[in-house]
Design a protein around this motif. Structure first.
Motif, PDB file in Angstrom:
ATOM      1  N   HIS A 125       6.318  15.230  -8.966  1.00 25.52           N
ATOM      2  CA  HIS A 125       6.082  13.857  -9.077  1.00 25.52           C
ATOM      3  C   HIS A 125       7.802  13.412  -9.384  1.00 25.52           C
ATOM      4  O   HIS A 125       8.731  14.263  -9.810  1.00 25.52           O
ATOM      5  N   SER A 192      -0.639  11.906  -9.824  1.00 23.12           N
ATOM      6  CA  SER A 192      -0.961  11.649 -11.342  1.00 23.12           C
ATOM      7  C   SER A 192      -0.731  12.536 -12.204  1.00 23.12           C
ATOM      8  O   SER A 192      -1.201  12.526 -13.410  1.00 23.12           O
ATOM      9  N   LYS A 215       0.559   5.643  -4.793  1.00 23.00           N
ATOM     10  CA  LYS A 215       0.750   6.661  -5.031  1.00 23.00           C
ATOM     11  C   LYS A 215       2.189   7.750  -4.522  1.00 23.00           C
ATOM     12  O   LYS A 215       2.710   8.136  -5.130  1.00 23.00           O
TER      13      LYS A 215
END
Length: 336
Positions: A125, A192, A215
């Motif tokens: 991420h 996520s 995303k």
């Protein structure tokens, strides 16, 4: 034609009943099952594959049916039992199909941008404190890792060797949690924050830019591998010569010549590919080398076997590596 439903039982009965006359019936077409490895959801794969397979059906005269499985092994096994005639594989899964399922490489995909291959990735991420392999290893006990399908080249084999084997670590032992999923699932899980980092590749990264651009903005690359040869297209060796000839002619001419070149190139671009190129099982040589290096390292570290057994196993692997090196050198000399 690809989307119609087949009445399995009735069709089988009819086939048995008219087996003697089917060969003489010019209206009965041969069916080809085309296997597609599960790099992402079958719903997404169908959108980009069906237009290509419909063209294949139209131009070869065969009935072409897509075959999807929940994992790579499903397509490999389907080819082994003659349920899949042709398939798109990654190099690692193609190697298994060639060795165990009677497969043979006859064509190779080409990246839409003209790259001679693609690259394996480790991704996290964008807000993660991880920025390198060193960071991953330093924080391993607290991390959840999204590994690839065990038969994936970029999702499993390549990072297994270049990241884990070269650093003398076993992911199953050093991380808090290890999950195996396809490329798309891993990317979405990282985006996520369901897992800390995962394997992937540059091709699927580009796919996510089209399917889930929001995303992709949440991801960053931690590591990029050496170049991996582009994916192979494999057929069953036992296919008859006439079928092979028609299939190869279609594959090698698709998006190259004819009245539909522009439309065909657009359909290939949806798959992130340019027109195909000729290939053979020789494209697997560097992948076999990686696999053997990984096996050698595992044997060398195995403390459960005797010194004599270890020496014998290492000698056998070294002999295989030497044979591979000689073959690769001969091919390189021939092409230069």
């Amino acid at each position: 034609m690809l989307r119609r439903k087949f009445l399995g039982v009735i069709g089988l009965a009819a086939t048995m009943l008219f087996a003697g006359t089917a060969a003489a019936d010019s209206h009965v077409k041969k069916t080809l099952n085309f296997g597609i490895i599960s790099t992402e959801s079958s719903q997404n794969l169908k959108k980009v594959w069906l237009p290509f397979l419909e063209d294949m059906e139209k131009k070869t005269g065969f009935e072409v049916k897509p075959f999807f499985a929940p994992d790579y092994a499903g397509v490999i096994e389907a080819m082994r039992y003659d349920k899949v005639d042709i398939a798109w594989f990654g190099n690692k899964s193609a190697m298994v199909a060639v060795d165990r399922s009677g497969g043979e490489i006859f064509a190779q995909t080409v990246d839409v941008t003209g790259n001679p291959g693609y690259w394996s990735l480790l991704v996290a991420h964008k807000d993660s404190k991880l920025n390198s392999v060193e960071d991953i290893l330093a924080n391993a006990k607290d991390l959840s890792f999204g590994n690839g399908d065990p038969n994936s080249t970029s999702g499993f084999l390549v990072p297994s060797y270049y990241v884990w084997t070269k650093n003398n670590v076993d992911p199953k032992r050093i991380f808090k949690r290890v999950l195996n999923s396809n490329h798309q699932t891993n990317l979405l899980a990282v985006a996520s924050k369901q897992i800390d980092f995962a394997t992937n590749n540059t091709e699927n990264w580009s796919r996510l830019e089209k399917t889930h651009p929001e995303k992709l903005k949440n991801l960053k690359v931690l590591w990029k591998s050496p170049l991996i040869p582009s994916d192979p297209i494999v057929w069953r060796v036992k296919l008859d010569d006439e079928t092979k000839s028609k299939v190869k002619s279609f594959i090698m001419n698709y998006g190259v010549k004819g009245d539909d070149v522009v439309a065909e190139k657009e359909k290939l671009a949806a798959l992130d590919w340019a027109p195909f190129r000729d290939s053979s099982n020789d494209q697997l040589l560097p992948i076999r080398q990686l696999s053997l290096f990984k096996d050698r390292n595992k044997v060398a570290k195995d403390e459960k076997i005797s010194a004599e057994e270890k020496a014998a196993k290492l000698k056998e692997i070294d002999a295989q590596l030497d044979s591979l090196n000689q073959k690769m050198a001969a091919i390189s000399k021939k092409s230069s």
